[in-house]
Design a protein around this motif. Sequence first.
Motif, short mmCIF file in Angstrom:
data_model
loop_
_atom_site.label_atom_id
_atom_site.label_comp_id
_atom_site.label_asym_id
_atom_site.label_seq_id
_atom_site.Cartn_x
_atom_site.Cartn_y
_atom_site.Cartn_z
N ILE A 1 0.91 -1.77 -0.43
CA ILE A 1 -0.11 0.05 0.39
C ILE A 1 1.08 0.89 -0.12
CG2 ILE A 1 -1.78 1.46 1.54
CD1 ILE A 1 -2.74 -1.30 2.32
N ARG A 2 2.12 1.21 1.10
CA ARG A 2 3.05 2.71 0.87
C ARG A 2 3.51 2.22 -0.27
NH1 ARG A 2 3.46 7.08 2.75
NH2 ARG A 2 5.70 8.30 2.85
N GLN A 3 3.80 2.09 -0.88
CA GLN A 3 4.28 1.73 -1.98
C GLN A 3 3.83 1.81 -3.33
OE1 GLN A 3 5.64 -2.47 -2.29
NE2 GLN A 3 7.30 -2.48 -0.95
N VAL A 4 2.85 1.38 -3.46
CA VAL A 4 1.75 1.84 -4.59
C VAL A 4 0.93 3.71 -4.26
CG1 VAL A 4 -0.75 1.85 -5.59
CG2 VAL A 4 0.59 0.06 -4.62
N GLU A 5 0.68 3.86 -2.63
CA GLU A 5 1.03 5.37 -2.42
C GLU A 5 2.27 6.23 -3.35
OE1 GLU A 5 0.74 5.40 1.60
OE2 GLU A 5 -1.17 5.70 1.69
N GLN A 6 3.53 5.94 -3.29
CA GLN A 6 4.74 6.08 -3.70
C GLN A 6 4.37 6.11 -5.00
OE1 GLN A 6 7.96 4.77 -2.17
NE2 GLN A 6 7.29 5.44 0.49
N LEU A 7 4.51 5.23 -5.68
CA LEU A 7 3.79 5.75 -7.06
C LEU A 7 3.04 6.33 -7.39
CD1 LEU A 7 5.02 3.58 -9.49
CD2 LEU A 7 3.04 2.18 -9.02
N ILE A 8 1.93 6.33 -7.32
CA ILE A 8 0.82 7.53 -7.09
C ILE A 8 1.09 9.27 -7.29
CG2 ILE A 8 -1.68 8.08 -7.20
CD1 ILE A 8 -2.27 5.05 -6.44
N SER A 9 2.10 8.96 -6.14
CA SER A 9 2.18 10.64 -5.74
C SER A 9 3.55 10.98 -7.14
CB SER A 9 3.20 10.53 -4.77
OG SER A 9 4.03 11.58 -4.03
N SER A 10 3.80 9.87 -7.41
CA SER A 10 4.91 10.18 -8.01
C SER A 10 4.62 9.84 -9.84
CB SER A 10 5.92 8.66 -8.24
OG SER A 10 7.59 8.62 -9.10
N LEU A 11 4.07 9.09 -10.06
CA LEU A 11 3.31 9.77 -11.47
C LEU A 11 2.55 10.71 -11.41
CD1 LEU A 11 1.75 5.89 -11.83
CD2 LEU A 11 4.03 6.86 -12.83
N ARG A 12 1.96 10.56 -10.46
CA ARG A 12 1.32 12.41 -10.76
C ARG A 12 2.63 13.47 -11.23
NH1 ARG A 12 -2.42 11.09 -6.06
NH2 ARG A 12 -4.58 11.20 -7.39
N GLN A 13 3.11 13.26 -10.32
CA GLN A 13 4.21 14.72 -10.35
C GLN A 13 4.35 14.61 -11.45
OE1 GLN A 13 7.27 13.59 -7.20
NE2 GLN A 13 6.19 14.81 -5.54
N ARG A 14 4.78 13.11 -11.54
CA ARG A 14 5.42 13.25 -13.94
C ARG A 14 4.94 13.48 -14.81
NH1 ARG A 14 9.03 7.27 -13.32
NH2 ARG A 14 10.40 8.12 -11.69
N GLN A 15 3.21 13.47 -14.34
CA GLN A 15 2.37 14.02 -15.17
C GLN A 15 2.53 15.29 -15.40
OE1 GLN A 15 -1.30 12.74 -14.31
NE2 GLN A 15 -1.59 12.59 -16.96
N GLU A 16 2.14 15.55 -13.89
CA GLU A 16 2.67 17.49 -14.71
C GLU A 16 3.74 17.87 -15.09
OE1 GLU A 16 2.75 18.88 -9.92
OE2 GLU A 16 -0.10 18.30 -9.83
N GLN A 17 5.31 16.93 -14.56
CA GLN A 17 6.34 18.07 -15.30
C GLN A 17 5.77 17.07 -16.88
OE1 GLN A 17 9.30 15.28 -13.35
NE2 GLN A 17 9.00 16.34 -11.88
N ALA A 18 5.73 16.94 -16.98
CA ALA A 18 5.51 15.98 -18.74
C ALA A 18 4.71 17.28 -19.44
CB ALA A 18 4.23 14.92 -19.14
N GLU A 19 3.94 17.58 -18.04
CA GLU A 19 2.86 18.16 -19.19
C GLU A 19 3.94 19.67 -19.50
OE1 GLU A 19 -1.56 17.21 -17.45
OE2 GLU A 19 -0.85 19.11 -16.45
N LYS A 20 4.75 19.99 -18.87
CA LYS A 20 5.40 21.18 -18.51
C LYS A 20 6.41 20.75 -19.72
CE LYS A 20 4.07 23.06 -14.39
NZ LYS A 20 4.34 23.32 -12.75
N SER A 21 6.89 19.43 -19.85
CA SER A 21 8.27 19.17 -20.23
C SER A 21 8.03 18.56 -21.78
CB SER A 21 9.01 18.21 -20.07
OG SER A 21 9.17 18.52 -18.41
#
Length: 535
Positions: free
Chosen positions: A397-417
């Motif tokens: 659960i903790r690992q997936v939480e981190q994964l989701i958070s990471s994916l969110r951040q990356r998606q936001e970065q992807a929109e800017k990159s």
Amino acid sequence: MTQFVSTISGKVCYTWYMSATFISYRRNDSAGHTGRLYDHLCESLGEGNVFRDIDTIKPGSDFVDAVQDGIKHCSTLVVVIGNHWLTAEDESGRRLDHPLDYVRLEISSALKQGIQVLPVLVEGARMPDPTDLPEDIAPLARRQALQLSDDRWDYDVSRLISALAEPDITREYPQKTDAISTDDITAIAAHHIPSDKNTIEKKNKSRLISTLVLLMILSAGLVIWLWPGKQQPPASSKKIEEKTLPIETKEIVVIDNDSVKIERKWDESVIIEAKEAKEAKEAKEAKEAKEAKEAKEVKEIEVESIQFQNEITLLLDRARENLNRLQLTSPKEDNAVEKYRRILELQPGHTEALHGLEQVSRTYVGLATKAAEGNEFNKADSYLNLARSIKSDIPAIRQVEQLISSLRQRQEQAEKSAANREQKDVQSDLQSLEQEQSRLSCESGCKNEALQCEQKAQTIDCSMKKIQTQCDDMHNECLRDPQTLLTWGELGAAAECLGIYNQCKEQQLKACETSQSKQLTKCQTNLDSCLINCL
């Protein structure tokens, strides 16, 4: 109280006699009922007119003579018969079969002397058959018995008192012409006691009339004695006789022209023994009631345990069905999570229920991962919350939480990159996620295999019942072996076979436990190897 007037050698003796009732019983059969009956009879007939036991026999006295002497001074022998009266035994066998049994002697003496014998049944006992009694007391079986019931005690005792109040007109008394002895007085007195109040009132009136007549006779004699010219007679002589009964001390004093004085002293040891017997019986009944209550409680616990196990088995079956149909948390009252939680309420720490909840939680973790991979982060959060509410201590659960958070951040970065760079990063992350998911799935499979392996090990039956069944055949074969019998003899063969049987049980139990232990060790080893391969 009855008055008798007898003229002996020119002397007039006025004496009053009380009849006596002798109670025969066995202390280990009916001491409590006899003590209660004795109290009622003493209250109605007078304490000095009711006797029981032969404890007052003097040391050195002949036992048989003492019993016969005690019985012959009574008008009625009441035989109290309980459920163990006929079958009472001692080290020599049945007590009634012994010629010196005190109950047999009491009944035999009464029958031989023509004394009225009245059987009284207590505790629901029945009259014995003549064939069950020794020959000298077999006529007892033909006597009409009276039942004393605990439910109607007062009524039954009143019937007994009425029966005792009726004199036995069939009994013959000794006839004397020149003198009357103490034995004659006691024998005559033994059958002339009125017990009921009406008879006593009538006798009191008769006694008053007799007393007036006596006073008139004494006055006339005094006038004649004082008449001038008459020689004054010598002082009246006095005769004192004493008789000791087996169960009390009775003193009869006969004085010329005077009354009879009777003194009695009762032995209280019988009452104390009856009280102790009653207390012992009540203690025994209380102990039996307690044991019965405890046995009932144990039985109820066993029934509840069976019902408890049946309910758990049924819940497990239904939970597996819900899990196979992916009915994890819905419908509301028919889903896998509700079933597993109900099992844990009934039996905290249940292994399969805990594993089932963990499996449901991991399923939601997987759904959250897939939602995150599809950029459905709200849906992923919803799945992850469900997984957390079911079993929050799963590391994934903790690992997936981190994964989701990471994916969110990356998606936001992807929109800017740039699109290519973002796509590459996402693919790299997804690859890492796939690897992680693959590892988690691998570990889950390893644990499932380990659980199945442990369940298989626990199915090995090491119960003594199975081991005894296996060793019984070996024991019986040993007992049937003629060579063993010839070598060791009958007792030696039995001991030898018993040793083989015990050795078989020890070996079988040890082998079974060793096998189960090896299987569990193997399960743990396989789990460790499997988890290493998942890395």
